[in-house]
Design a protein around this motif. Structure first.
Motif, PDB file in Angstrom:
ATOM      1  N   ILE A 185       0.811  -1.223   0.000  1.00 55.21           N
ATOM      2  CA  ILE A 185       0.000   0.000   0.000  1.00 55.21           C
ATOM      3  C   ILE A 185       0.847   1.276   0.000  1.00 55.21           C
ATOM      4  O   ILE A 185       0.546   2.228  -0.734  1.00 55.21           O
ATOM      5  CB  ILE A 185      -0.986  -0.004   1.195  1.00 55.21           C
ATOM      6  CG1 ILE A 185      -2.197  -0.883   0.855  1.00 55.21           C
ATOM      7  CG2 ILE A 185      -1.460   1.410   1.524  1.00 55.21           C
ATOM      8  CD1 ILE A 185      -3.237  -0.958   1.956  1.00 55.21           C
ATOM      9  N   PRO A 186       1.925   1.348   0.778  1.00 57.76           N
ATOM     10  CA  PRO A 186       2.732   2.578   0.764  1.00 57.76           C
ATOM     11  C   PRO A 186       3.350   2.885  -0.601  1.00 57.76           C
ATOM     12  O   PRO A 186       3.733   4.029  -0.864  1.00 57.76           O
ATOM     13  CB  PRO A 186       3.820   2.282   1.805  1.00 57.76           C
ATOM     14  CG  PRO A 186       3.216   1.261   2.709  1.00 57.76           C
ATOM     15  CD  PRO A 186       2.397   0.402   1.809  1.00 57.76           C
ATOM     16  N   LEU A 187       3.455   1.869  -1.475  1.00 57.51           N
ATOM     17  CA  LEU A 187       4.077   2.060  -2.781  1.00 57.51           C
ATOM     18  C   LEU A 187       3.063   2.378  -3.880  1.00 57.51           C
ATOM     19  O   LEU A 187       3.447   2.669  -5.011  1.00 57.51           O
ATOM     20  CB  LEU A 187       4.848   0.788  -3.181  1.00 57.51           C
ATOM     21  CG  LEU A 187       5.871   0.259  -2.167  1.00 57.51           C
ATOM     22  CD1 LEU A 187       6.458  -1.057  -2.655  1.00 57.51           C
ATOM     23  CD2 LEU A 187       6.966   1.296  -1.933  1.00 57.51           C
ATOM     24  N   CYS A 198     -12.539  -3.555   0.852  1.00 59.99           N
ATOM     25  CA  CYS A 198     -11.309  -4.022   1.510  1.00 59.99           C
ATOM     26  C   CYS A 198     -10.992  -3.102   2.689  1.00 59.99           C
ATOM     27  O   CYS A 198     -10.796  -1.898   2.514  1.00 59.99           O
ATOM     28  CB  CYS A 198     -10.152  -4.026   0.515  1.00 59.99           C
ATOM     29  SG  CYS A 198      -8.584  -4.569   1.228  1.00 59.99           S
ATOM     30  N   GLU A 199     -10.943  -3.689   3.870  1.00 65.57           N
ATOM     31  CA  GLU A 199     -10.744  -2.875   5.069  1.00 65.57           C
ATOM     32  C   GLU A 199      -9.385  -2.177   5.080  1.00 65.57           C
ATOM     33  O   GLU A 199      -9.222  -1.137   5.714  1.00 65.57           O
ATOM     34  CB  GLU A 199     -10.891  -3.745   6.319  1.00 65.57           C
ATOM     35  CG  GLU A 199      -9.912  -4.896   6.410  1.00 65.57           C
ATOM     36  CD  GLU A 199     -10.129  -5.710   7.681  1.00 65.57           C
ATOM     37  OE1 GLU A 199     -10.281  -5.095   8.752  1.00 65.57           O
ATOM     38  OE2 GLU A 199     -10.153  -6.941   7.590  1.00 65.57           O
ATOM     39  N   TYR A 200      -8.412  -2.734   4.346  1.00 65.03           N
ATOM     40  CA  TYR A 200      -7.078  -2.133   4.324  1.00 65.03           C
ATOM     41  C   TYR A 200      -7.040  -0.839   3.510  1.00 65.03           C
ATOM     42  O   TYR A 200      -6.062  -0.095   3.563  1.00 65.03           O
ATOM     43  CB  TYR A 200      -6.062  -3.117   3.748  1.00 65.03           C
ATOM     44  CG  TYR A 200      -6.070  -4.458   4.442  1.00 65.03           C
ATOM     45  CD1 TYR A 200      -5.963  -4.548   5.826  1.00 65.03           C
ATOM     46  CD2 TYR A 200      -6.201  -5.635   3.715  1.00 65.03           C
ATOM     47  CE1 TYR A 200      -5.987  -5.773   6.466  1.00 65.03           C
ATOM     48  CE2 TYR A 200      -6.222  -6.869   4.349  1.00 65.03           C
ATOM     49  CZ  TYR A 200      -6.117  -6.934   5.724  1.00 65.03           C
ATOM     50  OH  TYR A 200      -6.149  -8.147   6.353  1.00 65.03           O
ATOM     51  N   LEU A 201      -8.116  -0.586   2.756  1.00 66.19           N
ATOM     52  CA  LEU A 201      -8.153   0.610   1.911  1.00 66.19           C
ATOM     53  C   LEU A 201      -9.073   1.686   2.473  1.00 66.19           C
ATOM     54  O   LEU A 201      -9.325   2.692   1.812  1.00 66.19           O
ATOM     55  CB  LEU A 201      -8.616   0.235   0.497  1.00 66.19           C
ATOM     56  CG  LEU A 201      -7.752  -0.798  -0.237  1.00 66.19           C
ATOM     57  CD1 LEU A 201      -8.385  -1.152  -1.575  1.00 66.19           C
ATOM     58  CD2 LEU A 201      -6.338  -0.267  -0.448  1.00 66.19           C
ATOM     59  N   ARG A 202      -9.575   1.472   3.678  1.00 65.61           N
ATOM     60  CA  ARG A 202     -10.531   2.419   4.263  1.00 65.61           C
ATOM     61  C   ARG A 202      -9.961   3.832   4.327  1.00 65.61           C
ATOM     62  O   ARG A 202     -10.666   4.816   4.106  1.00 65.61           O
ATOM     63  CB  ARG A 202     -10.923   1.977   5.683  1.00 65.61           C
ATOM     64  CG  ARG A 202     -11.523   0.590   5.787  1.00 65.61           C
ATOM     65  CD  ARG A 202     -12.899   0.501   5.197  1.00 65.61           C
ATOM     66  NE  ARG A 202     -13.504  -0.808   5.454  1.00 65.61           N
ATOM     67  CZ  ARG A 202     -14.566  -1.264   4.823  1.00 65.61           C
ATOM     68  NH1 ARG A 202     -15.148  -0.528   3.909  1.00 65.61           N
ATOM     69  NH2 ARG A 202     -15.055  -2.462   5.103  1.00 65.61           N
ATOM     70  N   ASN A 203      -8.682   3.930   4.653  1.00 66.03           N
ATOM     71  CA  ASN A 203      -8.072   5.248   4.849  1.00 66.03           C
ATOM     72  C   ASN A 203      -7.242   5.705   3.657  1.00 66.03           C
ATOM     73  O   ASN A 203      -6.531   6.708   3.751  1.00 66.03           O
ATOM     74  CB  ASN A 203      -7.195   5.227   6.109  1.00 66.03           C
ATOM     75  CG  ASN A 203      -7.999   4.939   7.367  1.00 66.03           C
ATOM     76  OD1 ASN A 203      -9.116   5.423   7.524  1.00 66.03           O
ATOM     77  ND2 ASN A 203      -7.432   4.144   8.267  1.00 66.03           N
ATOM     78  N   PHE A 204      -7.343   4.973   2.551  1.00 67.99           N
ATOM     79  CA  PHE A 204      -6.597   5.377   1.356  1.00 67.99           C
ATOM     80  C   PHE A 204      -7.254   6.637   0.787  1.00 67.99           C
ATOM     81  O   PHE A 204      -8.484   6.730   0.733  1.00 67.99           O
ATOM     82  CB  PHE A 204      -6.618   4.258   0.312  1.00 67.99           C
ATOM     83  CG  PHE A 204      -5.531   4.367  -0.714  1.00 67.99           C
ATOM     84  CD1 PHE A 204      -4.266   3.871  -0.454  1.00 67.99           C
ATOM     85  CD2 PHE A 204      -5.769   4.988  -1.934  1.00 67.99           C
ATOM     86  CE1 PHE A 204      -3.256   3.971  -1.400  1.00 67.99           C
ATOM     87  CE2 PHE A 204      -4.772   5.103  -2.879  1.00 67.99           C
ATOM     88  CZ  PHE A 204      -3.508   4.591  -2.614  1.00 67.99           C
TER      89      PHE A 204
END
Length: 274
Positions: free
Chosen positions: A40-42, A60-66
């Motif tokens: 994600i950082p890349l 996708c919960e990992y993209l909530r704050n993207f």
């Protein structure tokens, strides 16, 4: 009543969902989740594909704050969802429409394609997105009927009743002029629940059972009675004549879920969109 989907799900699927979670979250999903977190950082821009029937739960919960300016949500299976409940934000795209993404080489641009990933714990709406055997077809079908009974979709079928009767009358006239052998061949297809005349009968049965129901759908015990009555009534249009109740329910459930997933029972969004 659509906002009751979450309550209905926990009532009919609660225990089954807990059991299914361990089998649902496979090793390849766990590996993909770790890869997403690592990369994600890349990433400069994300195209996230979600199921339009569960546009929130399938996120996708990992993209909530993207950052939203670099995050496009693409909805798949829009033809099976309730379009009025899939308006999330301006960056939502219907996958049924043409989507072109250009990739340049100066500078190099890389695309990371991940497999489908959902949370380790199955959320309410996601019950419709996993393999039936993990939860149980009968429980899923009960959940589906609860959603159908609590929606407005079935009311559209009232207008189809008179048309269906006209079509059935025409079929009888045409069939009366055929030979006995042709009639017998036609009956062989009664087990094919995807035929139009069977789908019409299924819709008619659901419409009639809901319309004639005098109880309160907000009361769980009364909703249970309606669903049990519907399972019994649906045995006829599905041509299920098994005497053993458990087997009969299983066959009705399988056919009912198939019609739902192919859009023959209407369009439903299982997430509650406020």
């Amino acid at each position: 009543m659509a906002s009751r989907a979450s309550t209905i799900s926990s009532r009919y699927l609660g225990a089954s969902l807990e059991k299914a979670s361990s089998a649902w979250y496979t090793p390849h999903m766990a590996a993909a989740s770790r890869a997403i977190l690592h990369r994600i950082p890349l990433v400069d821009f994300v195209v996230e594909v979600r199921d339009a029937r569960i546009p929130l739960s399938s996120g996708c919960e990992y993209l909530r704050n993207f950052p939203s300016s670099r995050h496009m949500v693409v909805l798949n299976k829009m033809d099976l969802a309730n379009g009025s409940q899939t308006k999330l934000d301006p960056l939502v795209v219907d996958l049924n429409e043409k989507l072109e993404i250009g990739v340049g080489s100066h500078p190099n641009i890389y695309i990371l394609d991940t497999p489908g990933v959902l949370p380790p714990q199955i959320l309410d709406g996601e019950a419709g997105a996993i393999s039936d055997h993990l939860v149980g077809e009968y429980d899923l079908a009960r959940y589906l009927l609860a959603i159908v009974n609590s929606s407005e979709e079935y009311k559209h079928w009232k207008m189809l009743m008179s048309k269906d009767n006209e079509i059935c009358a025409e079929d009888k006239i045409q069939l009366s002029g055929r030979s006995e052998s042709v009639s017998k061949r036609k009956k062989l297809y009664d087990t094919d629940h995807t035929q139009d005349h069977i789908v019409r009968d299924v819709r008619k049965t659901i419409f009639e059972t809901i319309s004639s129901f005098k109880g309160n759908l907000e009361v769980a015990s009364e909703l249970d009675k309606l669903i049990e009555a519907q399972f019994m009534a649906l045995s006829d249009p599905f041509h299920v004549s098994m005497e053993q109740e458990e087997k009969r329910r299983a066959v009705v459930a399988k056919k009912l879920l198939n019609l739902y997933r192919t859009g023959r029972l209407g369009h439903y969004t299982l997430d509650y969109i406020p």
